[in-house]
Design an enzyme around this catalytic site. Structure first.
Site, PDB file in Angstrom:
ATOM      1  CB  ILE A   1       2.906  10.775   0.421  1.00 49.86           C
ATOM      2  CG1 ILE A   1       4.409  11.012   0.290  1.00 49.86           C
ATOM      3  CG2 ILE A   1       2.397  10.036  -0.803  1.00 49.86           C
ATOM      4  CD1 ILE A   1       5.222   9.748   0.374  1.00 49.86           C
TER       5      ILE A   1
ATOM      6  CB  THR B   1      -0.183   7.303   2.053  1.00 50.69           C
ATOM      7  OG1 THR B   1       0.480   7.942   3.170  1.00 50.69           O
ATOM      8  CG2 THR B   1       0.672   7.447   0.805  1.00 50.69           C
TER       9      THR B   1
ATOM     10  N   GLY C   1       6.700   1.569   7.713  1.00 47.99           N
ATOM     11  CA  GLY C   1       6.919   2.444   8.862  1.00 47.99           C
ATOM     12  C   GLY C   1       5.612   2.771   9.553  1.00 47.99           C
TER      13      GLY C   1
ATOM     14  NE  ARG D   1      -0.625   0.018   4.991  1.00 45.35           N
ATOM     15  CZ  ARG D   1      -0.283   1.117   5.668  1.00 45.35           C
ATOM     16  NH1 ARG D   1      -0.492   2.311   5.127  1.00 45.35           N
ATOM     17  NH2 ARG D   1       0.282   1.027   6.856  1.00 45.35           N
TER      18      ARG D   1
ATOM     19  CE1 TYR E   1       7.113   8.802  10.547  1.00 45.48           C
ATOM     20  CE2 TYR E   1       7.800  11.093  10.343  1.00 45.48           C
ATOM     21  CZ  TYR E   1       7.512   9.876   9.772  1.00 45.48           C
ATOM     22  OH  TYR E   1       7.636   9.716   8.408  1.00 45.48           O
TER      23      TYR E   1
END
Length: 233
Positions: free
Chosen positions: A189, A191, A88, A12, A155
């Site tokens: 992005i 996503t 990730g 994905r 992160y």
């Protein structure tokens, strides 16, 4: 002999887009997917388009899974020319270090930093044996010490660790032939991780990641890039 690429998290998002691009360039591409059914479904769809894409179960948070995955890839396909570490997690949103709990930080590091360490360590002997390899770690500008901030603490810490890992692995493997290891910030992005308001679609962002996977013998190693330009660590 087929050129072989491995894409972690290739079922994905950015990994999926990079898988297509590598397969269209002629690489036999193996998706590493924690959800083996999701990976198999994506791979089957690609093969229906005459693209050589296969899938195998891979949980980069588990050393046994990583070792079994690469043993399978080498046994089935004989080599790994490209490792693209795309898998990730981004768990905490905008929270700062006082707002995250220890479990969130540890999981972020285990996947984003140590996960890539596991895959690099597993693939290194095979790249050394063939005196060739390209490793691309999908990082983030949020992991750059030169531009560090307080939000998204877990992160950022995990991606700063990934950047350090990139430099360490690049310096080590450079002694063994034409092996390049670089990090790429693909930008923000659209996503599941980046959300619908992000600036780039996955296909566009993946072109910059794949670009780093195709460096020639005189290309850089130990670099950190965004949109094909070096950025500060």
């Amino acid at each position: 002999m087929n050129k072989v690429a491995v894409v972690t998290g290739g079922n994905r998002g950015l990994g999926l887009a990079a898988t297509r691009q590598l397969a269209e360039l002629g690489y036999l591409t193996v998706i590493g997917s924690r959800d083996v059914n999701a990976g198999a479904g994506v791979a089957g769809a690609f093969r229906s388009e005459q693209l050589a894409v296969y899938a195998s179960q891979l949980d980069i948070s588990d050393s046994r899974s990583v070792d079994a995955f690469f043993e399978h890839v080498i046994e089935e396909y004989g080599r790994v020319d490209i490792l693209l570490n795309s898998a990730g997690v981004y768990l905490e949103g905008a929270k700062g270090f006082r707002e995250i709990d220890e479990a969130t930080l540890l999981e972020s590091i285990n996947v984003n930093t140590i996960g890539a360490w596991r895959t690099c360590k597993a693939v290194a002997p095979h790249m050394i044996r063939q005196s060739y390899g390209r490793i691309v770690n999908v990082s983030s500008g949020w992991g750059a010490l030169a531009d560090m901030n307080a939000n998204a603490a877990a992160y950022r810490i995990s991606k700063a660790g990934l950047n350090a890992l990139t430099r360490i692995v690049a310096a080590d493997l450079a002694k063994y032939g034409d092996i390049k290891v670089n990090a790429v910030c693909p930008g923000w992005i659209r996503t599941r991780m980046g959300g619908a308001d992000a600036e780039l679609d996955a296909d566009e962002a993946a072109t910059h990641v794949v670009w780093a996977a195709l460096f020639g013998e005189n290309g850089p190693t130990g670099g950190f890039f965004k949109f094909r330009k070096s950025i500060a660590w």
